[in-house]
Design a protein around this motif. Structure first.
Motif, PDB file in Angstrom:
ATOM      1  N   UNK A 370      34.075  49.271  28.551  1.00 10.49           N
ATOM      2  CA  UNK A 370      35.070  49.913  29.408  1.00 10.49           C
ATOM      3  C   UNK A 370      34.968  49.418  30.851  1.00 10.49           C
ATOM      4  N   UNK A 371      34.297  48.272  31.055  1.00 13.51           N
ATOM      5  CA  UNK A 371      34.164  47.685  32.392  1.00 13.51           C
ATOM      6  C   UNK A 371      35.545  47.314  32.931  1.00 13.51           C
ATOM      7  N   UNK A 372      35.781  47.638  34.201  1.00 15.19           N
ATOM      8  CA  UNK A 372      37.069  47.360  34.837  1.00 15.19           C
ATOM      9  C   UNK A 372      36.966  46.162  35.775  1.00 15.19           C
ATOM     10  N   UNK A 373      38.063  45.408  35.870  1.00 15.14           N
ATOM     11  CA  UNK A 373      38.136  44.262  36.767  1.00 15.14           C
ATOM     12  C   UNK A 373      39.090  44.565  37.920  1.00 15.14           C
ATOM     13  N   UNK A 374      38.630  44.317  39.126  1.00 15.94           N
ATOM     14  CA  UNK A 374      39.444  44.508  40.324  1.00 15.94           C
ATOM     15  C   UNK A 374      39.561  43.166  41.044  1.00 15.94           C
ATOM     16  N   UNK A 375      40.774  42.771  41.382  1.00 19.28           N
ATOM     17  CA  UNK A 375      41.006  41.529  42.111  1.00 19.28           C
ATOM     18  C   UNK A 375      41.695  41.875  43.434  1.00 19.28           C
ATOM     19  N   UNK A 376      40.977  41.690  44.521  1.00 24.65           N
ATOM     20  CA  UNK A 376      41.512  41.992  45.849  1.00 24.65           C
ATOM     21  C   UNK A 376      41.985  40.689  46.506  1.00 24.65           C
ATOM     22  N   UNK A 377      43.070  40.779  47.256  1.00 24.56           N
ATOM     23  CA  UNK A 377      43.544  39.611  48.005  1.00 24.56           C
ATOM     24  C   UNK A 377      44.177  40.093  49.303  1.00 24.56           C
ATOM     25  N   UNK A 378      44.341  39.166  50.230  1.00 25.85           N
ATOM     26  CA  UNK A 378      44.947  39.487  51.525  1.00 25.85           C
ATOM     27  C   UNK A 378      46.101  38.546  51.807  1.00 25.85           C
ATOM     28  N   UNK A 379      47.108  39.049  52.504  1.00 21.29           N
ATOM     29  CA  UNK A 379      48.226  38.211  52.946  1.00 21.29           C
ATOM     30  C   UNK A 379      47.861  37.657  54.320  1.00 21.29           C
ATOM     31  N   UNK A 380      47.359  36.442  54.337  1.00 21.93           N
ATOM     32  CA  UNK A 380      46.913  35.837  55.596  1.00 21.93           C
ATOM     33  C   UNK A 380      48.045  35.109  56.319  1.00 21.93           C
ATOM     34  N   UNK A 381      49.196  34.993  55.635  1.00 25.40           N
ATOM     35  CA  UNK A 381      50.365  34.355  56.253  1.00 25.40           C
ATOM     36  C   UNK A 381      51.617  34.999  55.664  1.00 25.40           C
ATOM     37  N   UNK A 385      53.896  35.049  51.734  1.00 23.04           N
ATOM     38  CA  UNK A 385      53.299  36.218  51.067  1.00 23.04           C
ATOM     39  C   UNK A 385      53.501  36.181  49.556  1.00 23.04           C
ATOM     40  N   UNK A 386      54.722  35.851  49.119  1.00 20.61           N
ATOM     41  CA  UNK A 386      55.003  35.820  47.684  1.00 20.61           C
ATOM     42  C   UNK A 386      54.208  34.726  46.984  1.00 20.61           C
ATOM     43  N   UNK A 387      54.046  33.601  47.648  1.00 20.31           N
ATOM     44  CA  UNK A 387      53.264  32.503  47.067  1.00 20.31           C
ATOM     45  C   UNK A 387      51.795  32.896  46.920  1.00 20.31           C
ATOM     46  N   UNK A 388      51.261  33.594  47.917  1.00 23.35           N
ATOM     47  CA  UNK A 388      49.864  34.032  47.860  1.00 23.35           C
ATOM     48  C   UNK A 388      49.648  34.950  46.665  1.00 23.35           C
ATOM     49  N   UNK A 389      50.553  35.916  46.507  1.00 25.60           N
ATOM     50  CA  UNK A 389      50.435  36.846  45.382  1.00 25.60           C
ATOM     51  C   UNK A 389      50.608  36.116  44.046  1.00 25.60           C
ATOM     52  N   UNK A 390      51.577  35.229  43.982  1.00 24.07           N
ATOM     53  CA  UNK A 390      51.837  34.478  42.753  1.00 24.07           C
ATOM     54  C   UNK A 390      50.638  33.621  42.367  1.00 24.07           C
ATOM     55  N   UNK A 391      50.037  32.952  43.359  1.00 24.39           N
ATOM     56  CA  UNK A 391      48.867  32.109  43.091  1.00 24.39           C
ATOM     57  C   UNK A 391      47.692  32.939  42.601  1.00 24.39           C
ATOM     58  N   UNK A 392      47.555  34.148  43.160  1.00 24.49           N
ATOM     59  CA  UNK A 392      46.477  35.035  42.735  1.00 24.49           C
ATOM     60  C   UNK A 392      46.676  35.449  41.275  1.00 24.49           C
ATOM     61  N   UNK A 393      47.891  35.852  40.929  1.00 23.26           N
ATOM     62  CA  UNK A 393      48.189  36.256  39.549  1.00 23.26           C
ATOM     63  C   UNK A 393      47.956  35.102  38.577  1.00 23.26           C
ATOM     64  N   UNK A 394      48.366  33.922  38.985  1.00 24.77           N
ATOM     65  CA  UNK A 394      48.202  32.743  38.128  1.00 24.77           C
ATOM     66  C   UNK A 394      46.723  32.428  37.914  1.00 24.77           C
ATOM     67  N   UNK A 395      45.915  32.520  38.976  1.00 24.53           N
ATOM     68  CA  UNK A 395      44.487  32.229  38.869  1.00 24.53           C
ATOM     69  C   UNK A 395      43.787  33.239  37.968  1.00 24.53           C
ATOM     70  N   UNK A 396      44.179  34.520  38.084  1.00 22.41           N
ATOM     71  CA  UNK A 396      43.585  35.577  37.247  1.00 22.41           C
ATOM     72  C   UNK A 396      43.913  35.326  35.774  1.00 22.41           C
ATOM     73  N   UNK A 397      45.183  35.063  35.502  1.00 23.24           N
ATOM     74  CA  UNK A 397      45.622  34.821  34.127  1.00 23.24           C
ATOM     75  C   UNK A 397      44.906  33.617  33.529  1.00 23.24           C
ATOM     76  N   UNK A 398      44.812  32.551  34.291  1.00 22.56           N
ATOM     77  CA  UNK A 398      44.155  31.332  33.810  1.00 22.56           C
ATOM     78  C   UNK A 398      42.686  31.588  33.493  1.00 22.56           C
ATOM     79  N   UNK A 428      44.985  44.692  40.502  1.00 26.06           N
ATOM     80  CA  UNK A 428      45.226  43.672  41.518  1.00 26.06           C
ATOM     81  C   UNK A 428      45.672  44.397  42.793  1.00 26.06           C
ATOM     82  N   UNK A 429      44.864  44.258  43.859  1.00 28.40           N
ATOM     83  CA  UNK A 429      45.046  45.095  45.042  1.00 28.40           C
ATOM     84  C   UNK A 429      45.105  44.235  46.303  1.00 28.40           C
ATOM     85  N   UNK A 430      46.132  44.453  47.093  1.00 27.75           N
ATOM     86  CA  UNK A 430      46.256  43.765  48.377  1.00 27.75           C
ATOM     87  C   UNK A 430      45.598  44.612  49.461  1.00 27.75           C
ATOM     88  N   UNK A 431      44.726  44.011  50.252  1.00 25.85           N
ATOM     89  CA  UNK A 431      44.063  44.759  51.337  1.00 25.85           C
ATOM     90  C   UNK A 431      44.342  44.092  52.679  1.00 25.85           C
TER      91      UNK A 431
END
Length: 431
Positions: A370-381, A385-398, A428-431
């Motif tokens: 029942x271990x949970x995975x959390x992926x945090x990311x930040x919008x540095x530009x 913003x959409x590209x940053x989120x998309x790249x994060x989702x793609x990296x997680x899926x891969x 997947x959480x944006x901080x």
């Protein structure tokens, strides 16, 4: 204060940090910052000039047919003789011009093989400026592309260049030969019989250069920024009402109680250990995977890419970390059975570190637990913003799919991500 005093006990979270964490905390630890810090505009300009001069040499080199004509001195076709003689003369002049440019610019003497290699790659936009791509490029250099080409070209050099006229002088070979020529002119000529060892020594020099740069940057690395960023990731209980208007020296509300965590960081900085000393009640263990500024640091190849019996295995992170390992009676495992949450922040989730992730997911039986995975990311530009989120989702899926492919039950592997989503175990959480 001890763990038991807070009633928290053993660590419940594993925090995995990459270079994005240091960047978010204000450290100039990007490859671009590093590259520009020691390769001044003047050095880069002279390198580009030297490379263009080197390419000119190759354009003037006699072909095999021209070389045979030139050596046989065909007098009965004077126009060919004149043409080949003129071309050969211009070739020798260009060669001397190139050598003069390399030898008379003193700043070149401090450069090494990887400085030149990454300059060539960066100038052609072959490498995007983040460390995961730098390490992947090193891997390709060693395992697939340039090492083999270097061996071919070194064979030419060690045979007194007798077959150089037969080389396919495409841009790929020119880069390799430029490296080889520079090393030779700097009295560090590469040799086939010791090539792997020489390249590993050059990698050590490159790592030391980055360590020196990072050490200077670390002087201004704010512990308060580290605490502020880390506190957004770790679970915490809000303080009692009487503390709501007071803050400690780190900018955290007095009385805040954090979950106990282990921190696995792929960075070389270890400054938040200062916070661990002051707040030892919740940071149970910190481990820098690839060394710290107080020890040796490691760039390298993921062991999945190279078999253990391969001569290049000494370049893998596993092999090099084994070389730096010493016995510590007080050390505790970073993977604790009590951990229920694995949290990533600032890591590109690059294939270069998949062997670590595979080991962690295996340990916690990611599919059956029942271990949970959390992926945090930040919008540095904000403009991307959409590209940053998309790249994060793609990296997680891969990453999850790659891990699923390693599972014995292939059906489980294929539906792993779907299972995690259904069970609300991936966040997947944006901080």
């Amino acid at each position: 204060m001890k763990l038991e005093d807070y009633g928290i006990g053993q660590p419940t979270e594993l925090i995995i940090l990459g270079n994005g964490f240091d960047l978010a905390c204000g450290l100039k630890s990007s490859y671009t910052d590093f590259f520009n810090s020691y390769l001044s505009q003047e050095v880069q300009l002279n390198l580009e000039t030297s490379y263009q001069k080197f390419c000119k040499i190759q354009n003037l080199r006699l072909t095999k047919e021209e070389e045979e004509q030139f050596n046989s001195r065909i007098e009965y076709i004077p126009e060919i003789a004149v043409k080949n003689t003129e071309k050969f003369t211009n070739f020798k002049l260009a060669e001397e011009d190139f050598k003069k440019n390399i030898l008379e610019f003193n700043e070149f003497q401090d450069l090494n093989l990887f400085d030149i290699f990454f300059f060539l790659k960066s100038s052609k936009k072959d490498v995007s400026p983040d460390w995961s791509n730098i390490e992947l490029t090193i891997q390709l250099f060693l395992t697939q592309e340039l090492l083999d080409a270097a061996k071919d070209n070194l064979t030419c050099i060690n045979s007194i260049r007798k077959s150089l006229s037969e080389v396919d002088w495409n841009i790929y070979n020119r880069d390799t030969m430029f490296l080889i020529e520079c090393m030779e002119l700097w009295n560090r000529a590469l040799k086939i019989e010791t090539l792997e060892k020489q390249i590993l020594n050059e990698l050590h020099l490159f790592e030391k250069k980055f360590k020196q740069y990072l050490f200077l940057q670390n002087e201004s690395f704010s512990i308060k920024n580290i605490v502020s960023t880390l506190s957004k990731i770790i679970d915490k209980r809000e303080p009692p009402a009487r503390f709501l208007d007071s803050w400690d020296s780190y900018g955290i509300r007095t009385g805040t109680v954090f979950s106990t965590v282990n921190i696995l960081t792929f960075n070389y900085t270890n400054k938040f250990s200062e916070w661990q000393s002051a707040k030892e009640e919740f940071i149970a263990n910190i481990q820098n995977v690839h060394g710290t500024l107080d020890t040796e640091i490691v760039f390298g190849v993921d062991e999945i890419a190279i078999d253990a019996d391969n001569n290049l295995y000494s370049f893998t992170k596993t092999s090099r970390m084994m070389n730096n390992t010493s016995y510590d009676a007080n050390s505790t495992p970073i993977l604790h059975l009590n951990i229920k949450k694995i949290k990533f922040y600032g890591h590109s989730l690059s294939e270069m570190d998949y062997s670590y992730f595979q080991s962690i997911f295996d340990f916690y039986d990611l599919y059956g637990s029942d271990v949970q995975l959390f992926f945090y990311y930040s919008i540095y530009n904000e403009t991307i913003a959409e590209d940053i989120k998309s790249n994060q989702l793609q990296a997680i899926t891969k990453m999850i799919h790659k891990y699923g492919a390693t599972m014995n039950n292939k059906d489980h592997g294929r539906n792993l991500q779907h299972k995690l989503l259904l069970e609300k175990r991936i966040h997947i959480i944006c901080i």
